[in-house]
Design a protein around this motif. Sequence first.
Motif, PDB file in Angstrom:
ATOM      1  N   LYS A 332       0.828  -1.217   0.000  1.00  0.00           N
ATOM      2  CA  LYS A 332       0.000   0.000   0.000  1.00  0.00           C
ATOM      3  C   LYS A 332       0.858   1.261   0.000  1.00  0.00           C
ATOM      4  O   LYS A 332       0.346   2.363  -0.126  1.00  0.00           O
ATOM      5  N   MET A 333       2.168   1.109   0.184  1.00  0.00           N
ATOM      6  CA  MET A 333       3.107   2.246   0.246  1.00  0.00           C
ATOM      7  C   MET A 333       2.756   3.195   1.392  1.00  0.00           C
ATOM      8  O   MET A 333       2.770   4.420   1.236  1.00  0.00           O
ATOM      9  N   THR A 334       2.438   2.631   2.534  1.00  0.00           N
ATOM     10  CA  THR A 334       2.001   3.463   3.666  1.00  0.00           C
ATOM     11  C   THR A 334       2.862   3.232   4.903  1.00  0.00           C
ATOM     12  O   THR A 334       3.639   2.279   4.966  1.00  0.00           O
ATOM     13  N   ASP A 335       2.640   4.105   5.899  1.00  0.00           N
ATOM     14  CA  ASP A 335       3.189   3.846   7.228  1.00  0.00           C
ATOM     15  C   ASP A 335       2.134   3.053   8.007  1.00  0.00           C
ATOM     16  O   ASP A 335       1.082   2.695   7.444  1.00  0.00           O
ATOM     17  N   LYS A 336       2.357   2.828   9.308  1.00  0.00           N
ATOM     18  CA  LYS A 336       1.421   1.949  10.027  1.00  0.00           C
ATOM     19  C   LYS A 336       0.063   2.607  10.246  1.00  0.00           C
ATOM     20  O   LYS A 336      -0.911   1.926  10.541  1.00  0.00           O
ATOM     21  N   ASN A 337      -0.001   3.922  10.059  1.00  0.00           N
ATOM     22  CA  ASN A 337      -1.287   4.602  10.210  1.00  0.00           C
ATOM     23  C   ASN A 337      -2.018   4.783   8.879  1.00  0.00           C
ATOM     24  O   ASN A 337      -3.021   5.493   8.818  1.00  0.00           O
ATOM     25  N   GLY A 338      -1.468   4.188   7.832  1.00  0.00           N
ATOM     26  CA  GLY A 338      -2.142   4.279   6.547  1.00  0.00           C
ATOM     27  C   GLY A 338      -1.817   5.525   5.734  1.00  0.00           C
ATOM     28  O   GLY A 338      -2.433   5.772   4.699  1.00  0.00           O
ATOM     29  N   ASN A 339      -0.839   6.314   6.188  1.00  0.00           N
ATOM     30  CA  ASN A 339      -0.436   7.486   5.389  1.00  0.00           C
ATOM     31  C   ASN A 339       0.363   7.025   4.177  1.00  0.00           C
ATOM     32  O   ASN A 339       1.353   6.307   4.329  1.00  0.00           O
ATOM     33  N   VAL A 340      -0.060   7.453   2.998  1.00  0.00           N
ATOM     34  CA  VAL A 340       0.604   7.042   1.766  1.00  0.00           C
ATOM     35  C   VAL A 340       1.878   7.860   1.544  1.00  0.00           C
ATOM     36  O   VAL A 340       1.837   9.090   1.616  1.00  0.00           O
ATOM     37  N   LEU A 341       2.973   7.184   1.297  1.00  0.00           N
ATOM     38  CA  LEU A 341       4.277   7.824   1.064  1.00  0.00           C
ATOM     39  C   LEU A 341       4.522   8.944   2.081  1.00  0.00           C
ATOM     40  O   LEU A 341       4.698  10.109   1.702  1.00  0.00           O
ATOM     41  N   PRO A 342       4.504   8.585   3.369  1.00  0.00           N
ATOM     42  CA  PRO A 342       4.543   9.616   4.411  1.00  0.00           C
ATOM     43  C   PRO A 342       5.834  10.437   4.449  1.00  0.00           C
ATOM     44  O   PRO A 342       5.801  11.638   4.657  1.00  0.00           O
ATOM     45  N   ASP A 343       6.961   9.748   4.258  1.00  0.00           N
ATOM     46  CA  ASP A 343       8.235  10.433   4.463  1.00  0.00           C
ATOM     47  C   ASP A 343       9.147  10.392   3.239  1.00  0.00           C
ATOM     48  O   ASP A 343       9.093   9.462   2.446  1.00  0.00           O
ATOM     49  N   ALA A 344       9.967  11.409   3.157  1.00  0.00           N
ATOM     50  CA  ALA A 344      11.035  11.427   2.155  1.00  0.00           C
ATOM     51  C   ALA A 344      12.297  11.872   2.882  1.00  0.00           C
ATOM     52  O   ALA A 344      12.278  12.885   3.592  1.00  0.00           O
ATOM     53  N   PHE A 345      13.359  11.087   2.768  1.00  0.00           N
ATOM     54  CA  PHE A 345      14.609  11.428   3.439  1.00  0.00           C
ATOM     55  C   PHE A 345      15.692  11.776   2.437  1.00  0.00           C
ATOM     56  O   PHE A 345      15.809  11.129   1.403  1.00  0.00           O
ATOM     57  N   VAL A 346      16.465  12.796   2.779  1.00  0.00           N
ATOM     58  CA  VAL A 346      17.620  13.148   1.953  1.00  0.00           C
ATOM     59  C   VAL A 346      18.823  12.422   2.525  1.00  0.00           C
ATOM     60  O   VAL A 346      19.120  12.561   3.723  1.00  0.00           O
ATOM     61  N   MET A 347      19.501  11.629   1.714  1.00  0.00           N
ATOM     62  CA  MET A 347      20.653  10.860   2.183  1.00  0.00           C
ATOM     63  C   MET A 347      21.877  11.224   1.352  1.00  0.00           C
ATOM     64  O   MET A 347      21.770  11.486   0.160  1.00  0.00           O
ATOM     65  N   LYS A 348      23.032  11.203   2.006  1.00  0.00           N
ATOM     66  CA  LYS A 348      24.289  11.471   1.308  1.00  0.00           C
ATOM     67  C   LYS A 348      24.530  10.440   0.219  1.00  0.00           C
ATOM     68  O   LYS A 348      24.136   9.275   0.382  1.00  0.00           O
ATOM     69  N   GLY A 349      25.179  10.837  -0.862  1.00  0.00           N
ATOM     70  CA  GLY A 349      25.512   9.905  -1.922  1.00  0.00           C
ATOM     71  C   GLY A 349      26.296   8.729  -1.363  1.00  0.00           C
ATOM     72  O   GLY A 349      27.153   8.908  -0.498  1.00  0.00           O
ATOM     73  N   GLY A 350      25.991   7.527  -1.818  1.00  0.00           N
ATOM     74  CA  GLY A 350      26.717   6.344  -1.357  1.00  0.00           C
ATOM     75  C   GLY A 350      26.103   5.716  -0.115  1.00  0.00           C
ATOM     76  O   GLY A 350      26.560   4.667   0.340  1.00  0.00           O
ATOM     77  N   SER A 351      25.050   6.330   0.451  1.00  0.00           N
ATOM     78  CA  SER A 351      24.411   5.756   1.634  1.00  0.00           C
ATOM     79  C   SER A 351      23.741   4.430   1.274  1.00  0.00           C
ATOM     80  O   SER A 351      23.294   4.226   0.150  1.00  0.00           O
ATOM     81  N   THR A 352      23.657   3.556   2.281  1.00  0.00           N
ATOM     82  CA  THR A 352      23.118   2.214   2.048  1.00  0.00           C
ATOM     83  C   THR A 352      21.746   2.045   2.704  1.00  0.00           C
ATOM     84  O   THR A 352      21.300   2.907   3.466  1.00  0.00           O
ATOM     85  N   ALA A 353      21.159   0.868   2.456  1.00  0.00           N
ATOM     86  CA  ALA A 353      19.872   0.550   3.076  1.00  0.00           C
ATOM     87  C   ALA A 353      20.003   0.590   4.596  1.00  0.00           C
ATOM     88  O   ALA A 353      19.097   1.042   5.296  1.00  0.00           O
ATOM     89  N   LEU A 354      21.148   0.133   5.101  1.00  0.00           N
ATOM     90  CA  LEU A 354      21.360   0.164   6.554  1.00  0.00           C
ATOM     91  C   LEU A 354      21.445   1.606   7.071  1.00  0.00           C
ATOM     92  O   LEU A 354      20.914   1.932   8.132  1.00  0.00           O
ATOM     93  N   ASP A 355      22.095   2.477   6.289  1.00  0.00           N
ATOM     94  CA  ASP A 355      22.141   3.901   6.671  1.00  0.00           C
ATOM     95  C   ASP A 355      20.726   4.481   6.754  1.00  0.00           C
ATOM     96  O   ASP A 355      20.416   5.269   7.644  1.00  0.00           O
ATOM     97  N   LEU A 356      19.894   4.074   5.807  1.00  0.00           N
ATOM     98  CA  LEU A 356      18.512   4.568   5.815  1.00  0.00           C
ATOM     99  C   LEU A 356      17.813   4.105   7.090  1.00  0.00           C
ATOM    100  O   LEU A 356      17.130   4.890   7.752  1.00  0.00           O
ATOM    101  N   ALA A 357      18.004   2.835   7.434  1.00  0.00           N
ATOM    102  CA  ALA A 357      17.388   2.296   8.648  1.00  0.00           C
ATOM    103  C   ALA A 357      17.815   3.119   9.862  1.00  0.00           C
ATOM    104  O   ALA A 357      17.011   3.491  10.710  1.00  0.00           O
ATOM    105  N   ARG A 358      19.107   3.453   9.900  1.00  0.00           N
ATOM    106  CA  ARG A 358      19.650   4.232  11.002  1.00  0.00           C
ATOM    107  C   ARG A 358      18.988   5.616  11.075  1.00  0.00           C
ATOM    108  O   ARG A 358      18.727   6.141  12.150  1.00  0.00           O
ATOM    109  N   THR A 359      18.747   6.198   9.902  1.00  0.00           N
ATOM    110  CA  THR A 359      18.130   7.523   9.853  1.00  0.00           C
ATOM    111  C   THR A 359      16.681   7.466  10.321  1.00  0.00           C
ATOM    112  O   THR A 359      16.200   8.372  10.997  1.00  0.00           O
TER     113      THR A 359
END
Length: 398
Positions: A332-359
């Motif tokens: 559904k592309m939502t958070d747990k409250n049903g918000n669609v595409l709730p967040d957008a994060f800016v990450m430094k170039g070269g960041s990984t999936a784990l970095d995203l988790a940390r953020t």
Amino acid sequence: MLVGVIGKPNVGKSTFFAAATMKEVQIADYPFTTIEPNVGVGYLTTDCVCRELGLTDNPRNSICMDGVRMIPVKLVDVAGLVEGAASGRGRGNQFLDELRQADALIQVVDASGSTDSEGRRAPAGSNDPVADVVMVEREFDMWIFGLLKRDWEKNARLSEQAGGKTAESVASRLSGLSVSAVDVEESALKLGLKLDKPTSWTDEQILQFATHLRSSTKPSLIAANKSDLPTSAAGIERLKATGRRVIPCASEAELLLRRAAERGLVKYRPGDGEFKVVSEQSLSQAQASALRTVDERVMKPFGGTGVQRAINEAYFSLLNAVVVFPVEDENKMTDKNGNVLPDAFVMKGGSTALDLARTVHSQLAEGFLYAIDARTKKRVAADYVLRNRDVLKIVSTR
Ligand SMILES: Nc1nc2c(ncn2[C@@H]2O[C@H](COP(=O)(O)OP(=O)(O)OP(=O)(O)O)[C@@H](O)[C@H]2O)c(=O)[nH]1
Ligand SMILES: [Mg+2]
């Protein structure tokens, strides 16, 4: 990540900042209007993924304006910099200190050449904007040089006697400037300077080293401001001819458009190449004429005011940043409250999936198992390098 707005006095730094952040700050036609730094929130913009995915989104940490996602980013506007700043002239070292934390710099320049080297009003076209750029870069370099030179001989002797660790010791002298030992090693290697023999470095070499460190750790671009003035065309060409990244900019026009949009007088999104007057009747004569001028002198010849473009390029081109959309439900592309595409994060170039988790949350990172690409539903591992506009679900034991 933080972007600093830097430049000679009276070139339009605060106007650029005010347009980008819509914060009320002092703007005036004389040098050193700004004394204390202004810190504010501007936006990075990118095409939102909502249209591609055929969804109506409800953003939480950002804004979606007709398919353009606007993500808050921090900006800092500082006092103007004059020749001799590195040795304390004008507002000197103090404001250079305020730029320590910046990851990238936008150097605002008066492309019309109507302010002298100290920022005082001068006949249009009389000042060379390239000279201003060279001055600002040199002051920055001289400031780093000064930091390096403090106890250089003593420290150099000590690290030679101890056999190494020069890179660490140099990096620690620049602490707070986000310069790492690796940055130091790379710059020394590029310049052919021997890190095991720092006592042999001449002042000239230390200065070259400072320049290299500055350009590699504080990448910058030029906002060639006051592009609405007739003498700016020549200034912009001269600036471009130096090979630097130059964006024609009309900060005052951007400020006017954003204020008019806020009051419902025009339809305009930051970064748009044109604007639409909502109703001619609701404009005063002065407003109508100001908007016509912006259209003729800025939008038509340059295809936009350049303010948003400068911010976007600082992130996307200088820092190779990516914007990523984390979701909890990859169908559904939502958070747990049903918000669609709730967040957008800016990450430094070269960041990984784990970095995203940390953020997103440190616990998500601690229990990280894998992530799911919401478009393909395929799993990606912790070391997956994020791409711009990825939509990812993080799967974690926590
Ligand atoms: N024509 C024109 N004038 C501009 C533009 N941007 C700023 N100005 C004018 O330039 C003058 C200086 O603007 P500021 O934003 O205060 O400049 P600053 O670089 O912050 O100045 P200091 O804080 O004194 O260093 C003001 O009179 C602005 O109205 C522009 O895009 N076009
Ligand atoms: Mg200012």
